[in-house]
Design a protein around this motif. Sequence first.
Motif, PDB file in Angstrom:
ATOM      1  N   ILE A 120       0.845  -1.202   0.000  1.00 18.30           N
ATOM      2  CA  ILE A 120       0.000   0.000   0.000  1.00 18.30           C
ATOM      3  C   ILE A 120       0.876   1.246   0.000  1.00 18.30           C
ATOM      4  O   ILE A 120       0.610   2.223  -0.717  1.00 18.30           O
ATOM      5  CB  ILE A 120      -0.955   0.000   1.217  1.00 18.30           C
ATOM      6  N   SER A 121       1.959   1.198   0.769  1.00 18.64           N
ATOM      7  CA  SER A 121       2.906   2.313   0.792  1.00 18.64           C
ATOM      8  C   SER A 121       3.585   2.475  -0.559  1.00 18.64           C
ATOM      9  O   SER A 121       3.755   3.608  -1.050  1.00 18.64           O
ATOM     10  CB  SER A 121       3.949   2.082   1.887  1.00 18.64           C
ATOM     11  N   ASN A 122       3.964   1.359  -1.188  1.00 15.91           N
ATOM     12  CA  ASN A 122       4.644   1.427  -2.486  1.00 15.91           C
ATOM     13  C   ASN A 122       3.741   2.026  -3.562  1.00 15.91           C
ATOM     14  O   ASN A 122       4.139   2.952  -4.281  1.00 15.91           O
ATOM     15  CB  ASN A 122       5.101   0.030  -2.913  1.00 15.91           C
ATOM     16  N   ILE A 123       2.537   1.496  -3.695  1.00 16.65           N
ATOM     17  CA  ILE A 123       1.667   1.978  -4.769  1.00 16.65           C
ATOM     18  C   ILE A 123       1.267   3.424  -4.521  1.00 16.65           C
ATOM     19  O   ILE A 123       1.183   4.232  -5.460  1.00 16.65           O
ATOM     20  CB  ILE A 123       0.424   1.062  -4.951  1.00 16.65           C
ATOM     21  N   SER A 124       1.080   3.790  -3.269  1.00 15.16           N
ATOM     22  CA  SER A 124       0.731   5.180  -2.959  1.00 15.16           C
ATOM     23  C   SER A 124       1.896   6.110  -3.281  1.00 15.16           C
ATOM     24  O   SER A 124       1.704   7.182  -3.868  1.00 15.16           O
ATOM     25  CB  SER A 124       0.343   5.301  -1.486  1.00 15.16           C
ATOM     26  N   GLY A 125       3.110   5.694  -2.893  1.00 16.64           N
ATOM     27  CA  GLY A 125       4.282   6.517  -3.176  1.00 16.64           C
ATOM     28  C   GLY A 125       4.545   6.659  -4.662  1.00 16.64           C
ATOM     29  O   GLY A 125       4.909   7.738  -5.153  1.00 16.64           O
ATOM     30  N   PHE A 126       4.329   5.559  -5.394  1.00 15.71           N
ATOM     31  CA  PHE A 126       4.530   5.591  -6.841  1.00 15.71           C
ATOM     32  C   PHE A 126       3.525   6.526  -7.507  1.00 15.71           C
ATOM     33  O   PHE A 126       3.898   7.408  -8.292  1.00 15.71           O
ATOM     34  CB  PHE A 126       4.412   4.181  -7.422  1.00 15.71           C
TER      35      PHE A 126
END
Length: 264
Positions: free
Chosen positions: A128-134
């Motif tokens: 969730i952190s990765n996709i949000s950051g991307f």
Amino acid sequence: MIKVGCCGWAIKGGMAAYFKQFNVIEIQSTFYSLPMFSTIESWRRAAPRGFEFTMKAWQAITHPISSPTWKRASSKISFDNPANVGSFKPTEENFRAWRDTKEIYKRLGASVCVLQSPPSFRCTPENISNISGFLEAVDMGDMVVGWEPRGDWLKHSDSINDICERFKLVHIVDPFRGETLTRHGPVYFRLHGIGSGEVNYGYKYSDSDLRTLLIRTSRIISADRGTYVMFNNVSMATDATRFKEMVRHQFKNNRRNTELRMER
């Protein structure tokens, strides 16, 4: 407003035959390897007026290089830091893959860019952190971007909805396996066959299946850019043709009923 097509040039006779049968296609080859600009531009020139392209984003954004889908890439690409590729990681490798995908989208004149995450991309705090950051970092401009989450995400509709709402994504779903959470933009369905698993590409839709699909689709037609029904199974060409005919008959019947009410 119901747009029916296939995920790939599925008609016997190739592109020319496809143009005669359908008005929209989801390009699949862009997922495995991004084509040359000249190839994209030749597709656009060959298409009749009003024909619509959607496209699947390059797998370098969504799939780690350990994914078996990389074996189908038409050209072998080496990455300096392969661990940084895929899974929506906010890395320079993935940002570059997005910029390259966006350029293809623009040259193709595509109307929707499909981001499909693999089942291995689970609904975890890290992902969730990765996709949000991307998604926070990339420039989508005026693109219409859809996300098809798979695997255990289907049990976490709140997390899907939060991401789609925050980044204005179209929630892409198979209507026989879940409900779309899209509240803006088009509705976008991808059909992978009916069965106990997440995909059943060998499935051939019955008339009853297609009638059910028409009912579900008609209930949630989007006035904003339309509703896409894209078949992605072995018999997609015949199934999509049959469904398109059902849509045509319903439209004619609805118009006839409207005219009769007006005459009264």
